[in-house]
Design an enzyme around this catalytic site. Sequence first.
Site, mmCIF file in Angstrom:
data_model
loop_
_atom_site.group_PDB
_atom_site.id
_atom_site.type_symbol
_atom_site.label_atom_id
_atom_site.label_comp_id
_atom_site.label_asym_id
_atom_site.label_seq_id
_atom_site.Cartn_x
_atom_site.Cartn_y
_atom_site.Cartn_z
ATOM 1 N N HIS A 145 -36.230 -14.215 -19.537
ATOM 2 C CA HIS A 145 -35.024 -14.993 -19.233
ATOM 3 C C HIS A 145 -34.713 -14.739 -17.761
ATOM 4 O O HIS A 145 -34.061 -13.750 -17.408
ATOM 5 C CB HIS A 145 -33.858 -14.551 -20.119
ATOM 6 C CG HIS A 145 -34.071 -14.880 -21.562
ATOM 7 N ND1 HIS A 145 -34.061 -16.180 -22.030
ATOM 8 C CD2 HIS A 145 -34.323 -14.096 -22.638
ATOM 9 C CE1 HIS A 145 -34.281 -16.174 -23.340
ATOM 10 N NE2 HIS A 145 -34.451 -14.919 -23.732
ATOM 11 N N ASN A 178 -40.621 -6.815 -28.591
ATOM 12 C CA ASN A 178 -40.170 -7.869 -27.678
ATOM 13 C C ASN A 178 -38.944 -7.380 -26.914
ATOM 14 O O ASN A 178 -38.089 -6.691 -27.482
ATOM 15 C CB ASN A 178 -39.807 -9.088 -28.559
ATOM 16 C CG ASN A 178 -39.517 -10.348 -27.790
ATOM 17 O OD1 ASN A 178 -40.279 -10.725 -26.904
ATOM 18 N ND2 ASN A 178 -38.421 -11.005 -28.136
ATOM 19 N N ASP A 199 -37.109 -18.885 -19.846
ATOM 20 C CA ASP A 199 -36.241 -19.910 -19.261
ATOM 21 C C ASP A 199 -35.788 -19.407 -17.908
ATOM 22 O O ASP A 199 -35.797 -18.201 -17.650
ATOM 23 C CB ASP A 199 -35.080 -20.339 -20.175
ATOM 24 C CG ASP A 199 -34.208 -19.220 -20.696
ATOM 25 O OD1 ASP A 199 -34.231 -18.113 -20.116
ATOM 26 O OD2 ASP A 199 -33.474 -19.448 -21.674
ATOM 27 N N GLU A 230 -39.904 -15.930 -24.310
ATOM 28 C CA GLU A 230 -38.621 -16.648 -24.323
ATOM 29 C C GLU A 230 -38.313 -17.211 -22.943
ATOM 30 O O GLU A 230 -37.165 -17.184 -22.483
ATOM 31 C CB GLU A 230 -37.486 -15.710 -24.781
ATOM 32 C CG GLU A 230 -37.718 -15.099 -26.150
ATOM 33 C CD GLU A 230 -36.561 -14.242 -26.659
ATOM 34 O OE1 GLU A 230 -35.458 -14.321 -26.077
ATOM 35 O OE2 GLU A 230 -36.774 -13.496 -27.636
ATOM 36 N N GLU A 268 -35.598 -5.797 -28.501
ATOM 37 C CA GLU A 268 -34.584 -5.285 -27.579
ATOM 38 C C GLU A 268 -34.135 -3.871 -27.935
ATOM 39 O O GLU A 268 -32.936 -3.602 -28.079
ATOM 40 C CB GLU A 268 -33.398 -6.266 -27.502
ATOM 41 C CG GLU A 268 -33.847 -7.654 -27.056
ATOM 42 C CD GLU A 268 -32.754 -8.714 -27.110
ATOM 43 O OE1 GLU A 268 -31.613 -8.389 -27.480
ATOM 44 O OE2 GLU A 268 -33.051 -9.878 -26.767
HETATM 45 O O1 G2I Z 1 -29.754 -14.553 -25.968
HETATM 46 C C1 G2I Z 1 -30.941 -15.248 -25.695
HETATM 47 C C2 G2I Z 1 -32.081 -14.681 -26.499
HETATM 48 C C3 G2I Z 1 -32.373 -13.256 -26.104
HETATM 49 N N1 G2I Z 1 -33.488 -12.716 -26.838
HETATM 50 C C4 G2I Z 1 -33.405 -12.824 -28.281
HETATM 51 C C5 G2I Z 1 -33.086 -14.242 -28.709
HETATM 52 O O2 G2I Z 1 -32.949 -14.313 -30.094
HETATM 53 C C6 G2I Z 1 -31.856 -14.761 -28.019
HETATM 54 O O3 G2I Z 1 -31.653 -16.106 -28.493
HETATM 55 C C7 G2I Z 1 -30.310 -16.510 -28.636
HETATM 56 C C8 G2I Z 1 -30.301 -17.945 -29.127
HETATM 57 O O4 G2I Z 1 -30.914 -18.748 -28.152
HETATM 58 C C9 G2I Z 1 -28.869 -18.402 -29.343
HETATM 59 O O5 G2I Z 1 -28.858 -19.702 -29.972
HETATM 60 O O6 G2I Z 1 -29.658 -15.684 -29.527
HETATM 61 C C10 G2I Z 1 -28.268 -16.014 -29.623
HETATM 62 C C11 G2I Z 1 -27.555 -14.982 -30.465
HETATM 63 O O7 G2I Z 1 -27.596 -13.740 -29.896
HETATM 64 C C12 G2I Z 1 -28.122 -17.421 -30.206
HETATM 65 O O8 G2I Z 1 -26.763 -17.788 -30.173
HETATM 66 C C13 G2I Z 1 -26.139 -17.948 -31.396
HETATM 67 C C14 G2I Z 1 -24.677 -18.113 -31.128
HETATM 68 O O9 G2I Z 1 -24.215 -16.980 -30.438
HETATM 69 C C15 G2I Z 1 -23.967 -18.260 -32.403
HETATM 70 O O10 G2I Z 1 -22.605 -18.496 -32.158
HETATM 71 C C16 G2I Z 1 -24.568 -19.379 -33.244
HETATM 72 O O11 G2I Z 1 -23.971 -19.418 -34.530
HETATM 73 O O12 G2I Z 1 -26.638 -19.074 -32.109
HETATM 74 C C17 G2I Z 1 -26.070 -19.150 -33.386
HETATM 75 C C18 G2I Z 1 -26.763 -20.253 -34.174
HETATM 76 O O13 G2I Z 1 -26.650 -21.472 -33.507
#
Ligand code: G2I
Length: 667
Positions: A246, A210, A277, A275, A169
């Site tokens: 996404h 990515n 969805d 990714e 990003e």
């Molecule tokens: O935002 C969707 C994706 C966009 N591209 C990069 C990916 O890495 C990103 O994935 C998401 C995860 O799916 C989430 O699970 O990235 C988020 C963070 O930017 C993840 O969320 C975080 C929560 O914000 C936190 O509060 C939590 O502690 O997940 C953490 C672990 O569960």
Amino acid sequence: MTQHRVHVPKTRRRLAALAAVSLVSALAVPLLSATPATAATPLRTLAAAKGKFIGFAGATGPLADEAAYRTIAQTEFNQITAENAMKWESTEPSDNNYTWSGADQIVAFAAANNQQVHGHTLVWHSQTPGWVQGLGATAMRTAMQDHIATVVGRYANNASLVSWDVVNEVFDENGGFRTSFWYNTLGQSFIADAFRYARAADPNAKLCINDYNVEGINAKSTAMYNLVQSLRAQNVPVDCVGFQSHLATQYGFPGDMRQNLERFAALGVEVRITELDIRIQTPRTSAKDTTQATYYTNAVNACLAVPACSGITIWGFTDKYSWVPDTFPSEGAALLYDENYQPKPAYTAVNTALGGSPTGDTQAPTTPSSLAASGVTSSSVNLSWTASTDNVGVAGYDILRAPGTSGGTFASVGTSTTASFSNTGLSANTSYRYQVRARDAAGNTSAVSNTVTVTTTGGGTGDTQAPSTPSSLAAAGTTSSSTNLTWTASTDNVGVTGYDILRAPGTSGGTFTSVGTSTTTSFSNTGLSANTSYRYQVRARDAAGNVSAVSNTVTVTTTGGGTGGGCSVTATVQTQWNNGYVMQPVTVTNTGTSAISSWTVTFTLPSGHAVTGQWNAVLTTGGQTVTAKNAPHNGALAPSASTTFGFQASRPNGDTATAGTFTCTTP
Ligand code: G2I
């Protein structure tokens, strides 16, 4: 294009809660306790037949805790991206303090289930600890180099880990560089540096850039295209471009996704959907499900149409665990399975696009009940139960048995199309537990019935005397796949009825389990692996079911195999144009009788041709000869098994020749 924006939460300074789980629990996959996800051919089988991977973003918590999650994860997918466990805040929460539990858990699960891992992500503005963000330029570059060297280096020799998101990003929506702390402190040089550090740490991993909102042709994807072209022109090792995807049904599908992937492929890079969805505005309706399913079909088709697209990762698989509702409060239901692990039309769409023909029926039969045993003898039992019902009809029942009155594993001992079953061949004076489950015409299975415990009688004769122990067990005539066993007969007061042949793997350890029975004093055990050791024992059984002690142990090592280790190769021109072509699939088949762990294909390039891209193999060119060695994930082939790779080549304008003289060897 702001309406397509993916909100990425601000950097979290706290350490993601890493699930405190042992590897043992992460790997313990119950074979029979969970209902298979669906009757359809698994996605991974279909995708592999097309030379693609199909993966999911794995969350460490449910992977450790939930059997239903694990069952789908291992059955349907052949690739995993760690959803959070390999991010900087998870792996290096404070300077030089590395924590590997989540990352190792993902890699161990993948290894146990023959899946490839994509590492996500090394350098990102989000989920990077505050201590990094506050560094000055020199210290920040050093921290980045250390982090990449340590994290990539940890898995550099791990066959499961095949690729990394090196930077994530780095663009804003208009195609400028995102003014992240990385960019603000180091300028755009951090991108090339990160790739070079990653290559130094693992020369074999595919290194990816990515981003999101780059699926169609737009200002942001064009900026990505220009950057990748310019980095590669400077020999910066960018191997692959990840299109996060996404998507949201209310913003439309990027109809030029295939063309966009194709223009990147022409740069010589691998492309992948990283990714995927497709969120809807909740609640679900069947109309929204249908639209979403169409988008999934389109995305899968875009990847299938582009040879350089190596595969698709779904960002999770169950709506129970999706980042979407946390970020977009009235949106969600973005994935293939609902919160209860039931496949949605989106699953059917992906399965169908990959070439499957799922029935659409996902309703399991009702659970058989009132399982009861009767007519117990020294060697048999009759089971009966109350029939199940099902919307498309019950096709039959699986009869499951476990040894003893507790412990052990339930395994199928037969099937029945009625609500009864007679299980024969039991040992006298022995306890067994039974369960049954129903199966419908579409292959959905019910939950298992109640358990009934049976103890066979002592045998009609009242005889309790065991046969004498068989002795002088010996092996002869051992080949690469078989051995002949003989032993001295046992004697018994009521007569020996046969012998159990027991085998354990290797020269020590492991467990002896029955591999057959014999009514004579010899047995030929076939189907063995070449160059492999086994231990054998035999024991005698009498008419009343009494068993003797086991004989002496004989250890056998099979030979190397007369035809083991061979391979063949066939290559297909998938598409060609004036000055280039793609060969895909190049199919490598193990033609030997033993497993191989690596293979090498060589082929000849006509003069003026050059390889510009490759996937699922590592190609090196010397003169006109190209040597393709297996990628870490596809070297192992069982006898008769195949794998595929592909490559793209350039050629002089108007030349219609393609690469030829393909030969395959195994070391
Ligand atoms: O935002 C969707 C994706 C966009 N591209 C990069 C990916 O890495 C990103 O994935 C998401 C995860 O799916 C989430 O699970 O990235 C988020 C963070 O930017 C993840 O969320 C975080 C929560 O914000 C936190 O509060 C939590 O502690 O997940 C953490 C672990 O569960």
